[in-house]
Enzyme design. Structure first.
Site, PDB file in Angstrom:
ATOM      1  N   HIS A 232      31.200  61.910 -29.621  1.00 19.15           N
ATOM      2  CA  HIS A 232      30.398  61.219 -28.608  1.00 19.15           C
ATOM      3  C   HIS A 232      29.699  62.176 -27.640  1.00 19.15           C
ATOM      4  O   HIS A 232      28.642  61.858 -27.108  1.00 19.15           O
ATOM      5  CB  HIS A 232      31.213  60.139 -27.909  1.00 19.15           C
ATOM      6  N   GLU A 474      29.762  48.461 -40.969  1.00 23.66           N
ATOM      7  CA  GLU A 474      30.310  49.815 -40.822  1.00 23.66           C
ATOM      8  C   GLU A 474      31.675  49.932 -41.479  1.00 23.66           C
ATOM      9  O   GLU A 474      32.335  50.954 -41.349  1.00 23.66           O
ATOM     10  CB  GLU A 474      30.367  50.226 -39.339  1.00 23.66           C
ATOM     11  N   ASP A 498      30.660  55.211 -39.006  1.00 18.95           N
ATOM     12  CA  ASP A 498      31.956  54.707 -39.463  1.00 18.95           C
ATOM     13  C   ASP A 498      31.956  54.394 -40.951  1.00 18.95           C
ATOM     14  O   ASP A 498      32.951  54.626 -41.638  1.00 18.95           O
ATOM     15  CB  ASP A 498      32.353  53.463 -38.661  1.00 18.95           C
ATOM     16  N   CYS A 545      21.845  51.793 -37.477  1.00 19.41           N
ATOM     17  CA  CYS A 545      21.971  52.434 -36.171  1.00 19.41           C
ATOM     18  C   CYS A 545      22.940  53.616 -36.200  1.00 19.41           C
ATOM     19  O   CYS A 545      23.237  54.201 -35.174  1.00 19.41           O
ATOM     20  CB  CYS A 545      22.382  51.418 -35.103  1.00 19.41           C
TER      21      CYS A 545
HETATM   22  C1  PEP Z   1      28.410  53.740 -36.376  1.00 18.99           C
HETATM   23  O1  PEP Z   1      29.602  53.631 -36.655  1.00 18.99           O
HETATM   24  O2  PEP Z   1      27.558  54.143 -37.185  1.00 18.99           O
HETATM   25  C2  PEP Z   1      27.927  53.394 -35.038  1.00 18.99           C
HETATM   26  C3  PEP Z   1      26.636  53.378 -34.772  1.00 18.99           C
HETATM   27  O3  PEP Z   1      28.839  53.120 -34.073  1.00 18.99           O
HETATM   28  P1  PEP Z   1      29.655  54.230 -33.232  1.00 18.99           P
HETATM   29  O4  PEP Z   1      29.050  55.566 -33.547  1.00 18.99           O
HETATM   30  O5  PEP Z   1      29.536  53.845 -31.810  1.00 18.99           O
HETATM   31  O6  PEP Z   1      31.033  54.068 -33.789  1.00 18.99           O
HETATM   32 MG    MG Z   2      30.958  52.539 -35.357  1.00 14.62          MG
END
Ligand code: PEP
Ligand code: MG
Length: 612
Positions: A232, A474, A498, A545
């Site tokens: 993150h 995901e 994910d 995304c």
């Molecule tokens: C993903 O898992 O691709 C996603 C966009 O969610 P995060 O990265 O917040 O887990």
């Molecule tokens: Mg995710």
């Protein structure tokens, strides 16, 4: 000395921030080198060359800012008074540091930097914990020096945390050390110099809060010892287009605070104390970078359309309404993922419906009539919250998280849904559920949406009736069941961060096995293709995304599969747009056909990289 004993000084879970920040750095100031100064200093020493993995392109020049400062020499020179004097000095320091933190908390809150404010709030509670002042007095009897006693007390407490089984508490050790150091610095009279130029923030691990806590125009680059492309901290750096290199391992040890450095986020090369000659090579790269930036700016208002007329929507991933402004600057058409958990972070309690409504409304309005997809909170896994008690889990990524929490916690879910529905009045909002694995979860969550509408109607509050409701795809289960799920949802958004980790059983944050983490793995590509085709077959739209959406080569394949929207960290938009505009849909479909015949993810990656 380490102690396994849990002392009374351990703050309650609620008192600690959810992210284990080297958060002193969130408001830490260092003197950074202007470019000319970097050049001058460069001639003095020998260059250390370090290689990592470039994850956010761009060349950065600045001075290294390592979280943490060695206080040994200051401690040696410190003139201690009597034990009583020292106790008084320590007590005064606790008050003064708490006040300083309070001022910064206010400043962050005023700037809308809620996450940072929350982290400092937790630090303030660590300063004001009465048990800590008792422990400091105890240590003072032994050392006779207030700053030493403070460091000892917080170190003792940090070690208590480190010995705990609960990973969440273990992560708090870094906060305790930060807080101790902050107080000791006050006692030693160490003033943090103002940042004059730009810094390259470096650390074995850098929590998102550290990067988020420094002004964007002060951070030239980021270097992570560990970490991965989907950590993150890296995701936040991406939102801000900060050149970043990860996975340098022990390379971090070759850097000292204030070292002049150059970082290449494309090649992963880092030069510590570069020579004039080396600097000149990078000057050339910086010049090219500026030219490219100017060229990208010309693409801002142009559509993401292939030469034979196939168009895709390029949207932005955001963590707060403020990010929409930056996204619009890169030509984003709305928001494909608002990670709403950031609205929940840095708080000591659940944010109220009204507070959430303000955030979502601001984001929706800033989208100027384009869609704003708000994901309901994705808490758990790598994003714990202090006010949501989760028992220790062997596998948090497979545990109590995301929609699983929402469906069990009406007290959390309903205010969020109501806030999103109300925000929908001010533009175009969509609700998206994370981590769905079956139809029942979606239908149960959808029922909550209907209940939220009923409650709002009953309360006489305005809300949007026509908010689209979709899911993240995901999990492999959702992708496999896409033909069935597509009958119920309004849209899919594929979360490859994910999806890749769950499909390949490869932890998205584990640098040691990152060579296996490849979104072009044929197993992943088949699931993605199936998901997109299932949506299209039911007349629904599918977007993406996950980080894969920001890969220009992936964009070609995804368009050929029939994707309608790609959502990414905004600075990636021009790069992806350029690739699409220089391609034809016909050629993209030929390439997809070839790729789907290939058996090896690495070969697919190589083949796409070498495409003309
Ligand atoms: C993903 O898992 O691709 C996603 C966009 O969610 P995060 O990265 O917040 O887990
Ligand atoms: Mg995710």
């Amino acid at each position: 000395m380490a102690t396994k004993k849990k002392t009374t000084a351990a703050p309650k879970k609620a008192a600690a921030p959810k992210a284990a920040p080297k958060a002193a750095a969130a408001e830490q100031k260092v003197e950074a080198a202007p470019a000319a100064e970097v050049k001058a200093a460069a001639t003095a020493g020998k260059t250390d060359k370090i290689k990592g993995k470039g994850v956010i392109s761009g060349v950065a020049v600045g001075r290294i800012l390592l979280a943490g400062q060695n206080l040994d020499s200051f401690l040696v020179n410190y003139k201690a008074g009597t034990i009583e004097d020292e106790k008084k000095k320590a007590a005064d320091a606790l008050v003064k540091v708490a006040e300083a933190l309070q001022n910064n908390i206010k400043k962050f809150n005023d700037q809308g930097l809620k996450e940072q404010a929350g982290i400092l709030e937790a630090h303030r509670m660590m300063v004001e914990d009465p048990a800590m002042s008792g422990l400091i007095d105890e240590k003072l009897e032994a050392s006779g020096s207030a700053p030493k006693a403070v460091l000892d007390a917080y170190e003792t407490q940090a070690q208590v945390f480190e010995a705990m089984e609960d990973e969440y508490f273990r992560g708090r050790a870094v906060d305790m050390r930060d807080v101790g150091k902050r107080i000791a610095k006050y006692l030693l009279g160490i003033k943090e110099p103002e940042i004059v130029g730009k810094v390259i923030v470096a650390g074995t691990e850098i929590e998102p809060s550290v990067i988020a806590g420094l002004p964007t125009d002060k951070i030239a680059g980021v270097i992570l010892g560990a970490g991965s492309t989907t950590a993150h901290a890296v995701i936040i750096a991406k939102t801000r287009a900060i050149p970043t290199v990860v996975g340098v391992g022990d390379g971090i040890k070759k850097m000292a605070d204030g070292d002049p450095a150059i970082l290449d986020g494309e090649t992963g090369e880092i030069l510590i104390r570069p020579t004039d000659e080396e600097r000149a090579i990078y000057d050339e790269k910086i010049k090219k970078q500026e030219e490219l930036k100017a060229y990208y700016a010309t693409l801002k208002t142009l559509p993401a359309k292939t030469q034979d007329g196939q168009e895709v929507i390029l949207a932005a991933n955001i963590g707060s309404p403020n990010d929409v402004d930056a996204a619009n600057g890169f030509g984003a058409h709305g928001v494909g993922l608002f990670r709403s958990e950031f609205v929940f972070m840095g708080k000591t309690d659940v944010p109220k419906e009204e507070d959430q409504f303000k955030e979502y409304k601001a984001a929706v309005e800033k989208c100027n009539g384009n869609l704003c997809v708000i994901r309901t909170m994705d808490i758990g896994g790598d994003k714990p919250l202090p006010y949501i008690q989760v028992d220790k889990e062997e596998n948090p990524f497979l545990g109590y998280r995301a929609i699983r929490i929402s469906l069990q916690r009406k007290d959390l879910f309903m205010p969020q849904l109501k806030a999103i529905l109300r925000a929908g009045v001010f533009g175009k909002a969509a609700i998206m559920f994370p981590m769905v694995i079956n139809v029942k979860e979606f239908l149960d969550a959808k029922q909550f949406v209907e209940d939220a509408k009923m409650e709002l109607a009953h309360e006489g509050k305005d809300f949007a009736q026509d908010v689209q409701v979709g899911i993240m795809v995901e999990t492999p289960a959702a992708a496999v069941m896409a033909p069935v799920l597509a009958k119920y949802v309004d849209f899919f958004s594929i979360g490859t961060n994910d999806l890749v980790q769950y499909t390949l059983a490869v932890d998205r944050g584990n640098a040691q096995i990152s060579y296996l983490y490849n979104h072009f793995n044929p197993a992943v590509l088949r699931l993605i293709k199936r998901t997109i085709e299932s949506a299209n077959a039911e007349g629904k739209w599918a977007g993406m995304c996950g980080e894969m959406a920001s890969d220009p080569n992936a964009a070609i394949l995804l368009m050929a599969m029939g994707i309608k929207e790609l959502s990414m960290s905004a600075p990636s938009i021009p790069r992806v747009k350029e690739r699409i505009r220089n391609f034809t849909f016909t050629r993209a479909k030929e390439i997809l056909a070839e790729v789907m015949e290939m058996e090896d993810g690495d070969k697919i990656k190589e083949y796409l990289t070498n495409l003309k």
